[in-house]
Design an enzyme around this catalytic site. Structure first.
Site, PDB file in Angstrom:
ATOM      1  N   ASP A   8       0.877  -1.176   0.000  1.00 45.92           N
ATOM      2  CA  ASP A   8       0.000   0.000   0.000  1.00 45.92           C
ATOM      3  C   ASP A   8       0.914   1.226   0.000  1.00 45.92           C
ATOM      4  OD1 ASP A   8       0.948   0.313   2.623  1.00 45.92           O
ATOM      5  OD2 ASP A   8      -1.043   0.357   3.527  1.00 45.92           O
ATOM      6  N   CYS A  65       3.216  -2.974   4.108  1.00 46.36           N
ATOM      7  CA  CYS A  65       2.354  -1.838   4.442  1.00 46.36           C
ATOM      8  C   CYS A  65       3.066  -1.078   5.549  1.00 46.36           C
ATOM      9  CB  CYS A  65       0.928  -2.279   4.822  1.00 46.36           C
ATOM     10  SG  CYS A  65       0.724  -3.114   6.405  1.00 46.36           S
ATOM     11  N   THR A  67       2.931  -1.009   8.857  1.00 48.02           N
ATOM     12  CA  THR A  67       3.434  -1.860   9.940  1.00 48.02           C
ATOM     13  C   THR A  67       3.665  -3.297   9.497  1.00 48.02           C
ATOM     14  OG1 THR A  67       1.218  -2.512  10.643  1.00 48.02           O
ATOM     15  CG2 THR A  67       2.184  -0.539  11.699  1.00 48.02           C
ATOM     16  N   HIS A  98      10.427 -23.801   9.120  1.00 48.60           N
ATOM     17  CA  HIS A  98       9.445 -24.511   9.936  1.00 48.60           C
ATOM     18  C   HIS A  98       8.010 -24.361   9.453  1.00 48.60           C
ATOM     19  CE1 HIS A  98      12.158 -24.837  13.758  1.00 48.60           C
ATOM     20  NE2 HIS A  98      12.792 -25.177  12.651  1.00 48.60           N
ATOM     21  N   HIS A 133       8.086 -30.867  10.395  1.00 43.90           N
ATOM     22  CA  HIS A 133       7.365 -29.618  10.128  1.00 43.90           C
ATOM     23  C   HIS A 133       6.286 -29.794   9.071  1.00 43.90           C
ATOM     24  CE1 HIS A 133      10.338 -27.784  12.663  1.00 43.90           C
ATOM     25  NE2 HIS A 133      11.282 -28.259  11.894  1.00 43.90           N
TER      26      HIS A 133
END
Length: 145
Positions: A8, A65, A67, A98, A133
């Site tokens: 964004d 973005c 954060t 993992h 995993h």
């Protein structure tokens, strides 16, 4: 390997810097936008990039973005996506080894450029460990179903 990349407005500058890194490393990519710092909605770009991963138009992707939180949440709503928000190289490596993360999310207003490039480099070079995993990742897919 072909990488999808999207952001964004809050992640636009870091996305452009990541593109420079990918070019320098000779890694093919498709940019799904945004193409400026004009305000846009991160779910739109998270969805575009996620759909490209699921359809195998790209192998993996990187989203940004402000954060990294919002776009990672949006990406994880798409069935088949395992998007990991990473702010350090250890988490980036573990998200691949993992969790077989197929999208890396970064916070453009949180992670500095140099650290972001280290995270991207580690994430792109790390392969899924399989073994014990694999069953855990399959359980994640079962939750989606």
């Amino acid at each position: 390997m072909k990488i999808g990349i999207g952001s964004d407005h809050g992640g636009f500058e870091l996305k452009e810097y990541i593109k420079e890194y990918l070019n320098k490393e000779g890694i093919e990519y498709i940019d799904y936008g945004t193409n400026s710092m004009d305000s846009v909605d991160y779910p739109d770009y998270g969805k575009k990039v996620s759909e490209a991963v699921v359809s195998k138009e790209v192998d993996r992707a990187i989203v940004v973005c402000g954060t990294g939180i919002g776009i990672s949440i949006a990406c994880n709503k798409v069935k088949g996506i395992r998007c990991a928000l990473c702010g350090d190289t250890y988490s980036a490596r573990m998200s691949r080894e993992h969790n077989d993360a197929n999208i890396l999310a970064l916070g453009g207003r949180v992670v500095g450029r140099d650290l972001a490039m280290e995270i991207v480099g580690v994430w792109l070079k790390t392969e899924f460990a399989n073994g014990r995993h694999k069953g855990r990742v399959e359980k994640i897919s079962e939750i989606e179903a």
